[in-house]
Design an enzyme around this catalytic site. Structure first.
Site, mmCIF file in Angstrom:
data_model
loop_
_atom_site.group_PDB
_atom_site.id
_atom_site.type_symbol
_atom_site.label_atom_id
_atom_site.label_comp_id
_atom_site.label_asym_id
_atom_site.label_seq_id
_atom_site.Cartn_x
_atom_site.Cartn_y
_atom_site.Cartn_z
ATOM 1 N N SER A 68 38.768 35.126 39.490
ATOM 2 C CA SER A 68 38.968 34.990 40.937
ATOM 3 C C SER A 68 39.251 33.535 41.263
ATOM 4 O O SER A 68 38.759 32.622 40.576
ATOM 5 C CB SER A 68 37.714 35.441 41.698
ATOM 6 O OG SER A 68 37.806 35.098 43.068
ATOM 7 N N TYR A 128 28.613 35.010 43.106
ATOM 8 C CA TYR A 128 29.834 35.654 42.619
ATOM 9 C C TYR A 128 30.793 34.607 42.057
ATOM 10 O O TYR A 128 31.338 34.765 40.956
ATOM 11 C CB TYR A 128 30.505 36.423 43.752
ATOM 12 C CG TYR A 128 31.875 36.948 43.404
ATOM 13 C CD1 TYR A 128 32.022 38.133 42.677
ATOM 14 C CD2 TYR A 128 33.028 36.278 43.796
ATOM 15 C CE1 TYR A 128 33.279 38.619 42.347
ATOM 16 C CE2 TYR A 128 34.288 36.755 43.475
ATOM 17 C CZ TYR A 128 34.411 37.927 42.750
ATOM 18 O OH TYR A 128 35.656 38.402 42.433
#
Length: 249
Positions: free
Chosen positions: A145, A158
């Site tokens: 990501s 995350y």
């Protein structure tokens, strides 16, 4: 994916489900899906069945090595071989940084880092054991990501796990380069998914991108197909950022 046998981990929903459909569209000889939800994993193979493509599914909890390896072996046994493995399973628990608990950290680490690690290990063992035509013995693509490369106080746990997966990708790539196994990752920015629409994130995504919009899931998935497909014979240890200019790297 022409002629390859592909396994998507976390393929029961979201980007993973799209990748399972695209593998069929791009000519995969076999498609396997592993997901913690066994019914979703099986349903994800609808396109493969319709096209007459060899397919296999397994319910698997990738948080433990035993469960991850058992699910991978189940799918591999049904497909007969595996050429490309895509690690798409992850959890995305948004929470302000100062409210993140030990339990939150453990949950994110278990799926996003350990789960990816367990599947990479299982894939590499399989690649090494099977006979392969051509130079490349196997390909792994990990979904990371852009959050790995920017401050993210609303989702720090995350973001940290995705930075860890970037590091794991490089380490695995270096370890198995002598085997001609290629390990890469793809880092999408925010995607214009139904979930993003329902949560009201689309305006935020558009404002963050120089292109004025969030990326469509397929725009991200195309790069996964490239990294995991037969035309990739040399790239390894790379993290491909697909962000519409949100991150310049």
């Amino acid at each position: 994916m022409d002629g390859l046998s592909v396994v998507i981990v976390g393929g029961g929903a979201g980007l993973g489900l799209l990748l399972a459909d695209m593998a069929v569209e791009y000519g995969a000889a076999g498609v396997g899906v592993i997901d913690i939800d066994g019914e979703a994993a099986d349903a994800a193979l609808a396109s493969a069945r319709s096209a007459g493509v060899k397919n296999a599914s397994a319910a698997g909890d990738i948080r433990t090595a035993e469960s991850a390896q058992a699910a991978f072996a189940q799918v591999t046994d049904q497909l007969g071989r595996v050429d490309t493995v895509i690690n798409s399973a992850a959890i995305y628990p948004r929470k302000p940084m100062l409210e993140i608990t030990d339990e939150d950290w453990d949950a994110s680490n278990a799926v996003n880092i350990k789960g990816t690690f367990h599947i990479c290990v299982a894939a590499i063992k399989q690649f090494r054991a099977q006979e392969t035509e051509g130079v490349v013995k196997g390909r792994i693509v990990n979904i990371t990501s852009v959050d790995a490369f920017k401050a993210h106080p609303q989702n720090a746990h995350y973001a940290a796990t995705k930075a860890a997966v970037v590091s794991l990708t490089k380490s695995f790539a270096h370890e198995v380069a002598p085997d001609n196994i290629l390990v890469n990752s793809v880092a999408p920015a925010g995607m214009a998914t139904e979930r993003a629409r329902d949560a009201g994130f689309l305006g935020e995504l558009a404002a963050a991108s120089p292109l004025g919009r969030g990326g469509e899931p397929r725009e991200m998935a195309e790069w996964v197909m490239m990294a995991g497909g037969p035309k990739n014979t040399y790239m390894t240890g790379e993290n491909i950022i697909v962000s519409g200019g949100y991150i310049y790297a």
